[in-house]
Design an enzyme around this catalytic site. Structure first.
Site, PDB file in Angstrom:
ATOM      1  N   ASP A  73      34.954 -48.256 -39.615  1.00  0.00           N
ATOM      2  CA  ASP A  73      35.179 -49.365 -38.695  1.00  0.00           C
ATOM      3  C   ASP A  73      36.417 -50.179 -39.062  1.00  0.00           C
ATOM      4  OD1 ASP A  73      33.004 -48.755 -37.100  1.00  0.00           O
ATOM      5  OD2 ASP A  73      31.612 -49.975 -38.264  1.00  0.00           O
ATOM      6  N   ASP A 174      30.300 -73.342 -43.792  1.00  0.00           N
ATOM      7  CA  ASP A 174      31.328 -72.566 -44.485  1.00  0.00           C
ATOM      8  C   ASP A 174      32.339 -71.999 -43.505  1.00  0.00           C
ATOM      9  OD1 ASP A 174      30.154 -73.074 -46.901  1.00  0.00           O
ATOM     10  OD2 ASP A 174      29.299 -71.076 -47.170  1.00  0.00           O
ATOM     11  N   ALA A 186      28.741 -57.195 -36.136  1.00  0.00           N
ATOM     12  CA  ALA A 186      29.529 -57.257 -37.365  1.00  0.00           C
ATOM     13  C   ALA A 186      29.261 -58.578 -38.096  1.00  0.00           C
ATOM     14  CB  ALA A 186      31.011 -57.072 -37.028  1.00  0.00           C
ATOM     15  N   ALA A 209      26.535 -70.327 -42.724  1.00  0.00           N
ATOM     16  CA  ALA A 209      25.880 -71.240 -43.665  1.00  0.00           C
ATOM     17  C   ALA A 209      26.020 -72.694 -43.224  1.00  0.00           C
ATOM     18  CB  ALA A 209      26.446 -71.051 -45.077  1.00  0.00           C
TER      19      ALA A 209
END
EC number: 2.7.1.23
Length: 288
Positions: A73, A174, A186, A209
């Site tokens: 990929d 984050d 993904a 997060a």
């Protein structure tokens, strides 16, 4: 005769026979071949294979009819970046681990490649993200996702998001991923984002997060203009487009929208996204 460009990456030696068989099949058909320089170096040095080619390339020439990508990929995303706005159809041959974006596995490619030469295939279009910085630079494009990430590891960043100039929220996290349907399996998926069928016309905003438990992934129509502004203690942040990383100052805002062009993926046989989910992501499997 259709001209074919081949892009690839270095592979394990046990895949060498399948790679050579595919290229030899193209040679026997008299196909004009153009091979990426780094991949040709692998063929010659690692496999002791010297294919008959029309040219060595570093970028994709305009006169190419088809592109073959040999890798996983990551290689496919790099090849999609090379294709850019040209919309030259691409065939993905999986020599990596997952190969979620590719069409055929390496060991079967030489048997199926005659369908490409005979024009016996279908085209599946995939939507792309157009990403524009407000510093006057030219737009960039991504097949999977655009990710806004913190540069320093010790503190969060704040990403202020607007949809069609309507304020949405401030993401203290984050980072924030904006993914296409292709990218929903993904990076976004690792942040608990939903899987979106490729034909759907949506984007998904997935926080990475997040500080607040009520910041969840959000699916929006792909005709939405998404503007992102960043506040960070480090004064900089990372913009990552399909793995290509740039560092930007926090006073640079980002505008994301559906690109005016698509990526055209070659399918040599009937393709089922549901079957791909089951086979490659073990979707619904009773793993005990």
């Amino acid at each position: 005769m259709k001209k074919i460009a081949i892009f690839g990456s270095r592979h394990k030696s046990e895949q060498g026979a399948s790679i050579k068989a595919l290229i030899l099949k193209l040679e026997e058909a008299g196909t004009p071949l153009y091979i990426e320089r780094k991949f040709l170096s692998f063929l010659e040095q690692d496999l002791d294979f010297h294919p008959a080619i029309c040219g060595v390339i570093d970028t994709l020439p305009e006169h190419i009819d088809y592109v073959i990508c040999m890798g996983g990929d990551g290689t496919f995303l790099r090849t999609a970046h090379q294709i850019g706005v040209s919309q030259i159809p691409v065939l993905g041959v999986n020599t990596g681990r997952l190969g979620f974006l590719t069409d055929v596995d390496c060991h079967e490619a030489s048997e199926l490649i005659t369908r490409l030469l005979d024009g016996d295939f279908t085209i599946e279009t995939r939507s792309l993200l157009e990403v524009t910085e407000d510093n006057g630079s030219s737009p960039s494009y991504a097949l999977n996702e655009a990710a806004i990430l913190k540069r320093e590891t010790g503190s969060m960043i704040r990403v202020n998001a607007c949809l069609n100039d309507d304020y949405l929220a401030a993401y203290d996290a984050d980072g924030l991923v904006v993914a296409t349907p292709s990218g929903s399996t993904a990076y976004s998926l690792s942040g608990n984002g939903p899987i979106i069928m490729p034909a759907c016309r949506n984007f998904v905003l997935t926080p990475i997060a997040p500080h607040s438990l009520n910041m969840r992934p959000l699916v929006v129509p792909d005709d939405t203009a998404i503007r992102l502004e960043v506040d960070s203690r480090s004064r900089n942040y990372l913009l990552v487009l399909d793995g290509r990383t740039r560092t930007l100052p926090c006073d640079t805002s980002i505008l994301l929208k559906r690109a005016p062009h698509t990526l055209r993926m070659i399918r040599l046989r009937p393709h089922s996204f549901a079957e791909t989910l089951r086979r490659k992501l073990m979707w619904g499997a009773a793993v005990r």
